[in-house]
Scaffold this active site. Structure first.
Site, PDB file in Angstrom:
ATOM      1  NE  ARG A 175      -4.259  -1.495   0.126  1.00 15.18           N
ATOM      2  CZ  ARG A 175      -4.393  -2.585  -0.615  1.00 15.18           C
ATOM      3  NH1 ARG A 175      -3.399  -2.964  -1.418  1.00 15.18           N
ATOM      4  NH2 ARG A 175      -5.505  -3.296  -0.568  1.00 15.18           N
TER       5      ARG A 175
ATOM      6  CG  HIS B 197      -2.638  -0.812  -7.066  1.00 13.94           C
ATOM      7  ND1 HIS B 197      -3.186  -0.145  -6.002  1.00 13.94           N
ATOM      8  CD2 HIS B 197      -2.551  -2.109  -6.672  1.00 13.94           C
ATOM      9  CE1 HIS B 197      -3.435  -0.984  -5.015  1.00 13.94           C
ATOM     10  NE2 HIS B 197      -3.048  -2.184  -5.399  1.00 13.94           N
TER      11      HIS B 197
END
Length: 306
Positions: A221, A269
């Site tokens: 993250r 991502h």
């Protein structure tokens, strides 16, 4: 049995069709405000309104491995939250990390730049023992990554909250083992869940404890990393560079200094994408087990955050 689907930025129809085929006895539908009560929900980043309108759920299935966004909502205390165990993500993550590691170790980025500039030349081979790899987080994904890296004969360390044993990996655990883990690592791979205790874990203090010439790979993250601390340590020479797949704000804003830093490789991502068919099979299997009163794997401990 009624199943509702509420996933942000996800095309619902293929999921509805797949779940209906896997659970023909169930009524499967996409959630709309005011929809009837469901027994189970399949979600990704649902709004708080969804949670508030579905108080009778028996379980909430998250279509990703990370549940930090979901745990940020006000959830009924007794509602089981179930995450995917793997569903095809572990091998993708291992591919991504090994690619980033080997690209840095073999200096393929430098060769690419040379060839574009019309230069033909060689770099001195580097030794694997000089590039020990530390994997933070030894869950399903982290263990798969650590084992994959070990296959390339790099020294591999792993750190986890509690004690773990992984063949071919030197394991550290707890606060007492964290400094030793960092000091033994030159390449740091982050696969931790995002919790209040792990937010900003990659900061000036921790990154400075890595071996000189460190390299950072973040596939967990964006909030794990303090951006300005990484940039400062790259400028100072302690960190050689980074491969980053996750960011505090996504998409990464225009003008962010990561965009133009030649020592940082960026991807959007995409290190491990949810594979729909594998995920549907796993979720359907767990719903069927719950209906039979059997235990299922992947239930999240809200106190720990994963």
């Amino acid at each position: 049995m009624k199943i509702t689907f509420c996933c942000t930025d996800t095309r619902a129809e293929p999921w509805l069709q797949g779940l209906a085929a896997a659970l023909p006895q169930a009524h499967v539908s996409a959630w709309q405000p005011g929809a009837p009560q469901a027994d189970y929900a399949v979600v990704w980043a649902p709004p708080q309104q969804f949670i508030d309108e579905q108080p009778g759920l028996k379980a909430l299935f998250n279509i990703g491995a990370g549940v930090d966004a979901l745990l940020g909502l006000r959830l009924p205390p007794a509602l089981p939250v179930v995450r995917l165990d793997d569903a095809g993500m572990a091998v993708q993550m291992a591919e991504y990390v090994c690619h980033a590691l080997i690209r840095h170790f073999r200096e393929f980025d430098g060769y690419e730049a040379d060839m574009r500039a019309g230069r033909w030349g060689y770099r001195r081979p580097r030794l694997r023992q000089d590039f020990p790899v530390g994997v933070m987080g030894l869950g399903v994904l982290g263990e798969r990554v650590a084992r994959a890296v070990a296959q390339f004969e790099f020294p591999v360390m792993g750190w986890s909250r509690g004690p773990r044993q992984v063949e071919g990996v030197r394991c550290f655990s707890g606060a007492e083992g964290f400094d030793g883990f960092l000091a033994a690592s030159r390449v740091l791979v982050n696969l931790l869940p995002l919790t209040p205790g792990t937010r900003d874990v990659m900061n000036r203090g921790t990154l400075s404890r890595l071996m000189p010439g460190a390299y950072v790979i973040n596939v967990a993250r964006g909030a794990h990393l303090v951006d300005e601390d990484l940039l400062a340590l790259i400028d100072e020479g302690h960190v050689a560079g980074a491969t980053l797949d996750v960011f505090r704000t996504e998409p990464l804003p225009a003008g962010h200094p990561f965009w133009n830093n030649p020592r940082i490789t960026l991807t959007p991502h995409t290190s491990a994408r949810t594979l729909r068919d594998e995920s549907i099979a796993q979720i359907a299997g767990k719903i069927a087990a719950m209906q039979r009163g059997e235990p299922v794997a992947g239930i999240v401990d809200a106190a720990r955050g994963y």
